[in-house]
Design a protein around this motif. Structure first.
Motif, PDB file in Angstrom:
ATOM      1  N   LEU A  85      31.135  35.067 -81.572  1.00  0.00           N
ATOM      2  CA  LEU A  85      32.253  35.813 -82.148  1.00  0.00           C
ATOM      3  C   LEU A  85      32.538  37.109 -81.405  1.00  0.00           C
ATOM      4  O   LEU A  85      33.488  37.822 -81.744  1.00  0.00           O
ATOM      5  CB  LEU A  85      31.968  36.123 -83.630  1.00  0.00           C
ATOM      6  CG  LEU A  85      31.857  34.880 -84.527  1.00  0.00           C
ATOM      7  CD1 LEU A  85      31.237  35.254 -85.868  1.00  0.00           C
ATOM      8  CD2 LEU A  85      33.222  34.249 -84.731  1.00  0.00           C
ATOM      9  N   ASP A 167      35.577  39.256 -83.053  1.00  0.00           N
ATOM     10  CA  ASP A 167      36.413  38.660 -84.092  1.00  0.00           C
ATOM     11  C   ASP A 167      35.918  39.164 -85.443  1.00  0.00           C
ATOM     12  O   ASP A 167      35.003  38.589 -86.034  1.00  0.00           O
ATOM     13  CB  ASP A 167      36.326  37.140 -83.993  1.00  0.00           C
ATOM     14  CG  ASP A 167      37.125  36.414 -85.070  1.00  0.00           C
ATOM     15  OD1 ASP A 167      37.731  37.082 -85.936  1.00  0.00           O
ATOM     16  OD2 ASP A 167      37.130  35.167 -85.055  1.00  0.00           O
ATOM     17  N   GLY A 170      36.090  36.781 -88.302  1.00  0.00           N
ATOM     18  CA  GLY A 170      35.084  35.747 -88.131  1.00  0.00           C
ATOM     19  C   GLY A 170      33.694  36.231 -88.495  1.00  0.00           C
ATOM     20  O   GLY A 170      32.916  35.508 -89.134  1.00  0.00           O
TER      21      GLY A 170
END
Length: 213
Positions: A85, A167, A170
């Motif tokens: 991520l 992210d 995420g």
């Protein structure tokens, strides 16, 4: 490389003498400290992290709300999920750091106000009915606490590599499935390796930042 008091510029030495911290402590926390990109393989112990938190927990937040939550990513499985991520070069940095901390704002911080702000009985209810105010306060004050945390890492003689290139949604879904946490930063922690940082970039001067009225 640590500066000595004698190696400071004349202006730096003049201002250093007006601070209560020793010049060596000033260097450790500010002048010599950098964002580290690579680290040695020396582990970061639980005792070191506890010492860091025990220091920085005293820093101020609005209404003493303390919304920062710290997730230490210790297992290989969790590290792998986090690395996926991270963005760009942050993947490699995060995959090799001795310890990685995910720093998030708890938007349900108001549930702790009865403990941390006990003299105001209506504190929790003030935030409970206003999601926008609660999330704004959580983000602002947890961000302040991220900065305090970085200084605490430096105070422990370690280097921090804070990152915001990832992210965030995420990370929230992967590591905070309760939906109440907002990831602010991911911080790599450890002893800096040789060549761990870039050259020092310029800072704005006093007169460029400070005005009086």
């Amino acid at each position: 490389m640590t500066q000595t008091h004698d190696s400071l510029t004349e202006l730096e030495a003049q201002f250093a003498d007006h601070l209560e911290l020793s010049p060596e402590a000033q260097d450790l926390l500010f002048r010599d400290a950098r964002t580290a990109n690579t680290f040695t393989d020396e582990p970061v112990t639980e005792e070191q992290v506890r010492a860091i938190y025990d220091l920085v927990k005293w820093a101020p937040t609005s209404m003493n709300n303390q919304p920062l939550r710290i997730l230490l990513v210790r297992t290989p499985d969790a590290r792998g999920r986090l690395v996926e991520l991270m963005g760009g070069n942050n993947k490699a940095k995060t995959s090799t750091a001795p310890l990685v901390a995910v720093l998030a704002a708890d938007t349900d911080f108001h549930d702790e106000l009865g403990k941390v702000f006990p003299h105001f009985e209506g504190a929790r209810d003030l935030f409970a009915g206003n999601d926008e105010m609660r999330e704004g306060s959580a983000t602002l004050n947890a961000t302040l606490q991220v900065a305090y945390f970085i200084l605490g890492v430096r105070a422990a003689g370690l280097a921090a590599g804070p990152m915001t290139g990832f992210d965030a949604d995420g990370v929230d879904r992967e590591f905070f499935p309760d939906g109440a946490h907002r990831t602010i930063a991911v911080v790599n922690i450890g002893r800096p390796a040789e060549g761990a940082w870039m050259d020092r970039l310029p800072r704005l001067d006093y007169d460029e930042v400070v005005t009086s009225v």
